[in-house]
Design a protein around this motif. Structure first.
Motif, mmCIF file in Angstrom:
data_model
loop_
_atom_site.group_PDB
_atom_site.id
_atom_site.type_symbol
_atom_site.label_atom_id
_atom_site.label_comp_id
_atom_site.label_asym_id
_atom_site.label_seq_id
_atom_site.Cartn_x
_atom_site.Cartn_y
_atom_site.Cartn_z
ATOM 1 N N LEU A 1 0.854 -1.203 0.000
ATOM 2 C CA LEU A 1 0.000 0.000 0.000
ATOM 3 C C LEU A 1 0.887 1.250 0.000
ATOM 4 O O LEU A 1 0.764 2.089 0.877
ATOM 5 C CB LEU A 1 -0.879 -0.048 1.251
ATOM 6 C CG LEU A 1 -2.027 0.908 1.414
ATOM 7 C CD1 LEU A 1 -3.131 0.609 0.432
ATOM 8 C CD2 LEU A 1 -2.581 0.786 2.839
ATOM 9 N N SER A 2 1.765 1.373 -0.981
ATOM 10 C CA SER A 2 2.646 2.544 -1.012
ATOM 11 C C SER A 2 1.957 3.651 -1.803
ATOM 12 O O SER A 2 1.131 3.369 -2.687
ATOM 13 C CB SER A 2 3.971 2.193 -1.692
ATOM 14 O OG SER A 2 3.735 1.933 -3.059
ATOM 15 N N PRO A 3 2.274 4.918 -1.515
ATOM 16 C CA PRO A 3 1.677 6.015 -2.289
ATOM 17 C C PRO A 3 1.880 5.826 -3.792
ATOM 18 O O PRO A 3 0.945 6.033 -4.575
ATOM 19 C CB PRO A 3 2.426 7.251 -1.765
ATOM 20 C CG PRO A 3 2.864 6.863 -0.392
ATOM 21 C CD PRO A 3 3.140 5.394 -0.440
ATOM 22 N N ASP A 4 3.069 5.391 -4.192
ATOM 23 C CA ASP A 4 3.342 5.187 -5.620
ATOM 24 C C ASP A 4 2.408 4.162 -6.238
ATOM 25 O O ASP A 4 1.859 4.372 -7.327
ATOM 26 C CB ASP A 4 4.785 4.681 -5.815
ATOM 27 C CG ASP A 4 5.747 5.840 -5.877
ATOM 28 O OD1 ASP A 4 5.271 6.987 -5.755
ATOM 29 O OD2 ASP A 4 6.968 5.582 -6.041
ATOM 30 N N ALA A 5 2.257 3.046 -5.522
ATOM 31 C CA ALA A 5 1.427 1.952 -6.051
ATOM 32 C C ALA A 5 -0.032 2.395 -6.140
ATOM 33 O O ALA A 5 -0.725 2.080 -7.115
ATOM 34 C CB ALA A 5 1.561 0.713 -5.176
ATOM 35 N N ILE A 6 -0.492 3.138 -5.147
ATOM 36 C CA ILE A 6 -1.894 3.600 -5.183
ATOM 37 C C ILE A 6 -2.085 4.554 -6.368
ATOM 38 O O ILE A 6 -3.011 4.393 -7.168
ATOM 39 C CB ILE A 6 -2.293 4.309 -3.869
ATOM 40 C CG1 ILE A 6 -2.150 3.363 -2.682
ATOM 41 C CG2 ILE A 6 -3.731 4.819 -3.950
ATOM 42 C CD1 ILE A 6 -2.333 4.039 -1.332
ATOM 43 N N ALA A 7 -1.195 5.541 -6.471
ATOM 44 C CA ALA A 7 -1.325 6.551 -7.533
ATOM 45 C C ALA A 7 -1.276 5.889 -8.912
ATOM 46 O O ALA A 7 -2.107 6.181 -9.787
ATOM 47 C CB ALA A 7 -0.222 7.589 -7.387
ATOM 48 N N LYS A 8 -0.320 4.992 -9.085
ATOM 49 C CA LYS A 8 -0.128 4.359 -10.402
ATOM 50 C C LYS A 8 -1.345 3.498 -10.770
ATOM 51 O O LYS A 8 -1.875 3.589 -11.874
ATOM 52 C CB LYS A 8 1.141 3.500 -10.355
ATOM 53 C CG LYS A 8 1.465 2.786 -11.630
ATOM 54 C CD LYS A 8 2.803 2.070 -11.513
ATOM 55 C CE LYS A 8 2.816 0.781 -12.316
ATOM 56 N NZ LYS A 8 2.226 -0.366 -11.655
ATOM 57 N N ASN A 9 -1.802 2.682 -9.823
ATOM 58 C CA ASN A 9 -2.937 1.798 -10.123
ATOM 59 C C ASN A 9 -4.231 2.573 -10.311
ATOM 60 O O ASN A 9 -5.082 2.181 -11.099
ATOM 61 C CB ASN A 9 -3.094 0.742 -9.028
ATOM 62 C CG ASN A 9 -2.111 -0.391 -9.222
ATOM 63 O OD1 ASN A 9 -2.251 -1.178 -10.145
ATOM 64 N ND2 ASN A 9 -1.086 -0.441 -8.379
ATOM 65 N N LEU A 10 -4.358 3.671 -9.577
ATOM 66 C CA LEU A 10 -5.597 4.453 -9.697
ATOM 67 C C LEU A 10 -5.768 5.027 -11.095
ATOM 68 O O LEU A 10 -6.887 5.132 -11.598
ATOM 69 C CB LEU A 10 -5.595 5.597 -8.687
ATOM 70 C CG LEU A 10 -6.466 5.428 -7.463
ATOM 71 C CD1 LEU A 10 -6.522 6.716 -6.670
ATOM 72 C CD2 LEU A 10 -7.878 4.970 -7.836
ATOM 73 N N ARG A 11 -4.664 5.383 -11.707
ATOM 74 C CA ARG A 11 -4.746 5.991 -13.049
ATOM 75 C C ARG A 11 -5.469 5.081 -14.030
ATOM 76 O O ARG A 11 -6.177 5.538 -14.911
ATOM 77 C CB ARG A 11 -3.342 6.339 -13.571
ATOM 78 C CG ARG A 11 -2.816 7.649 -12.993
ATOM 79 C CD ARG A 11 -1.650 8.205 -13.818
ATOM 80 N NE ARG A 11 -0.410 7.452 -13.617
ATOM 81 C CZ ARG A 11 0.440 7.676 -12.623
ATOM 82 N NH1 ARG A 11 0.197 8.628 -11.746
ATOM 83 N NH2 ARG A 11 1.530 6.951 -12.499
#
Ligand code: ATR
Length: 281
Positions: free
Chosen positions: A172-182
């Motif tokens: 649950l890293s900020p990067d993973a959330i941001a990338k997957n959300l796109r």
């Protein structure tokens, strides 16, 4: 008689929701909350037979341990290792888990299309697992991110194999959330972040949210979490945790009574109780 067992139990909304539904349909049922300590669980479940208690909801901390006291469980309970509903049919106790079907119904009844969609699920605890199991069969692609990443990876691997689908697990890293959300169509928060009293917490930064997302938070207290507020501000479609609460309750209700649950009556009862509880605090 039906009821809910758990410890603690004083904040449960189940009696409010089910008694409203029983009254509305003029069914000769009553629903009570029982605080049951772990050491008393077996006797409590046996008591269903002795007292003729027709159905129970099961909540923390008994959802897993209760299984060993039941006569049979459905395949969902077998996979999840947790049950939230017991039906006592002539002394035979059957276990079900209505969290997953409740979540799917909450999404669909609020206009979210699932097939071919990419879903980002935050969390891999008990509730998240139930959602993931139900979603994996229906959606195009599922990504599960969890603080304890290994839990998300194990869950994703099991579901991917079971449903022959793309299911990915990770941290649950900020990067993973941001990338997957796109690339996602639907975002679901199934962590406890944002739950009362942490009203200003959200795992998802507002700037990652977009107007073509459907965002569901499984937290129902507060009715509108920070994530829900941020998603609304971004123009996204928002589904509150009250919807999942109602539809999983409705699924239990239908198991016990065989009658279609009066959804709007249950929703109104839950929202009334939540707003009056909030006002008195
Ligand atoms: P439930 O039955 O409501 O799902 P649970 O099984 O205790 O409760 O799961 C809680 C979920 O919230 C888990 O995914 C948990 O992450 P971990 O598995 O890493 O513990 C998540 N969670 C709780 N507090 C969190 C926090 N501060 N940040 C991120 N995730 C959190």
């Amino acid at each position: 008689m039906c009821g809910v067992i758990g410890d603690p139990i004083e904040h449960t909304l189940s009696p409010t929701i089910h008694n409203a539904a029983f009254n509305h349909l003029k069914l000769d049922f009553v629903f009570l909350a029982f605080r049951v300590k772990a050491a008393d669980l077996e006797n409590a479940v046996r008591g269903m037979r002795g007292l003729g208690i027709y159905g129970l909801n099961v909540t923390m901390p008994h959802k897993s341990t209760v299984i060993s006291f039941l006569d049979e469980v459905d395949p969902t309970v077998q996979f999840l290792g947790s049950a939230n509903t017991i039906l006592n049919k002539d002394g035979k106790l059957s276990g079900f888990n209505t969290d997953g079907v409740g979540a799917l119904k909450a999404l669909r009844e609020n206009g979210a299309e699932l097939s071919e969609k990419k879903v980002l699920l935050l969390g891999a605890g008990g509730a998240a697992k139930a959602l993931a199991f139900a979603l994996a069969e229906e959606v195009g692609e599922l990504v599960v991110l969890n603080r304890a990443a290994e839990k998300a990876r194990e869950l994703a691997e099991a579901l991917g194999r079971m449903f022959n689908k793309k299911v990915v697990g990770g941290s649950l890293s900020p990067d993973a959330i941001a990338k997957n959300l796109r690339a996602s169509d639907i975002l679901i928060n199934a962590t406890s972040v944002g739950m009362k009293p942490n009203l200003s917490q959200s795992i998802v930064a507002p700037q990652w949210l977009k107007s073509d997302l459907v965002v569901m938070d499984i937290i129902y207290d507060p009715v509108e979490t920070k994530l829900a507020r941020d998603a609304k501000a971004a123009g996204a479609k928002v589904i509150s945790g009250v919807e999942m609460l109602i539809y999983q309750g409705a699924a239990s209700f239908e198991i016990w009574t065989g009658r279609a649950a009066p959804i709007e009556v249950m929703r109104r009862a839950a929202l009334n109780k939540l707003s009056s509880a909030g006002a008195s605090k």
